[in-house]
Design a protein around this motif. Sequence first.
Motif, mmCIF file in Angstrom:
data_model
loop_
_atom_site.group_PDB
_atom_site.id
_atom_site.type_symbol
_atom_site.label_atom_id
_atom_site.label_comp_id
_atom_site.label_asym_id
_atom_site.label_seq_id
_atom_site.Cartn_x
_atom_site.Cartn_y
_atom_site.Cartn_z
ATOM 1 N N PHE A 243 0.847 -1.198 0.000
ATOM 2 C CA PHE A 243 0.000 0.000 0.000
ATOM 3 C C PHE A 243 0.876 1.238 0.000
ATOM 4 N N SER A 244 0.277 2.357 -0.321
ATOM 5 C CA SER A 244 0.992 3.638 -0.327
ATOM 6 C C SER A 244 0.668 4.423 0.925
ATOM 7 N N ARG A 245 1.603 5.272 1.318
ATOM 8 C CA ARG A 245 1.413 6.126 2.497
ATOM 9 C C ARG A 245 1.941 7.517 2.178
ATOM 10 N N ARG A 246 1.186 8.525 2.579
ATOM 11 C CA ARG A 246 1.614 9.916 2.384
ATOM 12 C C ARG A 246 0.963 10.784 3.444
ATOM 13 N N THR A 247 1.423 11.998 3.544
ATOM 14 C CA THR A 247 0.858 12.969 4.476
ATOM 15 C C THR A 247 0.338 14.158 3.684
ATOM 16 N N GLY A 248 -0.286 15.086 4.392
ATOM 17 C CA GLY A 248 -0.754 16.299 3.745
ATOM 18 C C GLY A 248 -2.223 16.237 3.414
ATOM 19 N N THR A 249 -2.871 17.389 3.388
ATOM 20 C CA THR A 249 -4.276 17.491 3.024
ATOM 21 C C THR A 249 -4.414 18.422 1.843
#
Length: 699
Positions: A243-249
């Motif tokens: 799976f992918s993971r990232r931050t930020g909105t």
Amino acid sequence: MFKHLFLAGIAGLSLATPVLAADPPPPAQLADFIGYSYASHLAAPHRGDRIAWVEMRKGVRNVWSAAAPDFAPRKLTDGTRDDGQDLTFVTWSPDGRILAWVRGEVEHNGWATGAPANPASAPGQQQEELWASVNGAPGVKIAEGSEPLFSSKGQLVFIRDYQVYTVDPANPGKATRLFYDRGRVGGLAWSPDGSRLAFVSRRGDHSFIGIYNGADTPITWVAPATAYDDNPAWSPDGTRIAFSRRTGTFDILAASAGEKPNPFSIWVASAADGSARQAWKSPATLNGSFPSVPDGLFLMWGAGDRITFRAELDGWAHLYALPAAGGEPVLLTPGEFMVEHVTMTPDGTALLYSANAGSVAGDIDRRHVFRVAVDRPGPAALTPGSGLEWTPAPLAGGRIAYISATAQTPPRVALAGADGKGARLIDPEPAPFPSQQLVVPKPVTFTAADGTVVHGQLFRPNGGKAKKPALVFVHGGPPRQMLLGWSYMDYYTHSYAMNQYLASRGYVVLSVNYRLGIGYGRAFQHAAKAGASGNSEYQDVVAGARYLQALADVDPARLGIWGGSYGGLLTAQGLARNSDIFKAGVDLHGVHDWTLYQNLGGGTRYEQGDVAAMKKIAFESSPEAAMATWRSPVLLIHGDDDRNVPFNQTVDLARRLAAQNIPFEEMILPNEVHGFLRYDSWLRADARMVRFLDERLKP
């Protein structure tokens, strides 16, 4: 449709009373030019040697299928009306025995009601419906919902109200909820053996990957964190999930202070207990940012324990392969082009995709289908030439299907061998279309004031060197690209048909692929000080206008502009800032004041920065900031159930235009959405646009 008529001598009416007027007949041949057949949503099962797709013709939509050995097309639905109910999510069971699809459309945005679209204004409320065909029988409604997905065992799950339900398509009774989750569920992925279901639980400022293991077992949460986890993909043996993971909105003003890197990582988790480890992390650079548009990451698990995905590490959207154990990814598709429409062959050894690459001049403005192995670089072109091809679908028997078009032939389904040879069109009922009247657009480039090279397509009508009126067309998005032929998106297929029609009426048309658009590298798509943070892309539109004005067969005093969505925004920019250049314009559902957006300055407090300063820049980047210099007439067209651009954008502009006595007309389509769902809506809007432009740009 309302038209402002200045009436005198009629008792009881003021001089500017809006009068309800019937639509006059459309201009000659307009219905023919936009009455094309459009094939989309092509799909093939993993094991059955067959295909299915949706065909739309004059707003009438139907699902078709074709199977080996002869692949004779067969209609599975009996659509006969232009009812505005879309057909999407065409999905096969793995064995090719059952086909499911969705009828109706729900778009979930902050300002939308979330109710299904009803552009035909039917008295009853419309529903988002799940339909199925078993063994080639006519389709029947089996439930209400969307996003169908079959397991290897044939179990069908789908989404309703952000929850997962299941129903038996062969014996459709009442659908039952599979499990409850307090988030908004999506991103469904069955395990290879069909016993477990991975999903994404979206929870506002973060999301989790969950695994449903059965009615009597708690949900397994995969390494939960304060991040956005997405794109679950099972290993072929069913023991792990990538799976992918990232931050930020999302923040519409995030680029106001300069774009910041948004790196992402790929993780591999145990499906048994949810423990996970990071297999790779992108560099904290702009090129290492998460490739959110167009179409996202395309994360898939292939043969040889390799995870494939799309990224922009070299400044272009390319495919990479990563060992599941971790390490550095291998670039599979090197070159200055962009990859889209990615799928994996049933055996997991290769990827099929479309790209704006090839050996023919102008291929950067086309699409062709390619194949590449999952373990080494070396793409092979399967559809070379001057046509356009996209959405490849590999068949279990080794052949491939795809959508094919040319500059003059609308999109149709094609079938070819695994090497791309022996291609033939599969046409259920050839529709009459004036292909011989279409021009072949010419690829051109021109330079903006800051030195940026901009691409476009020039539609030049017959008529020799006589001076002609001209139009700049600006697409929406903005992460879109107009092509040297018909588009793979229905909205821009219509735009292409209209540019051809306008050329047939004697207009020289230039379609401008301005910065913020796709196809020319990440730096071009993520330009500095663009959009709400400075409007730098507008200089590309002006450069296109100057290019047109310099052509020998163009009357520089009779130049107009038209576009929809973001193209509507740029149309309004042109009229507000340069009425000296653009003498008339047609603005379809455009943005006019960035600060009216509800999510302006959104995100966490950590991300916001100086919101007041950002909003000031945003307004200064809006067309309404230049109302003082707006002089040219404009036609405003908008559906009031728009779920992409809020209707208040047009309400606000109309009031400002009226207050300054700037000439404008408006055409409002009750209950229509952003990309009009009815042929009748497009025909009426197009007819109004043609009359408006003819009255102002033709002597």
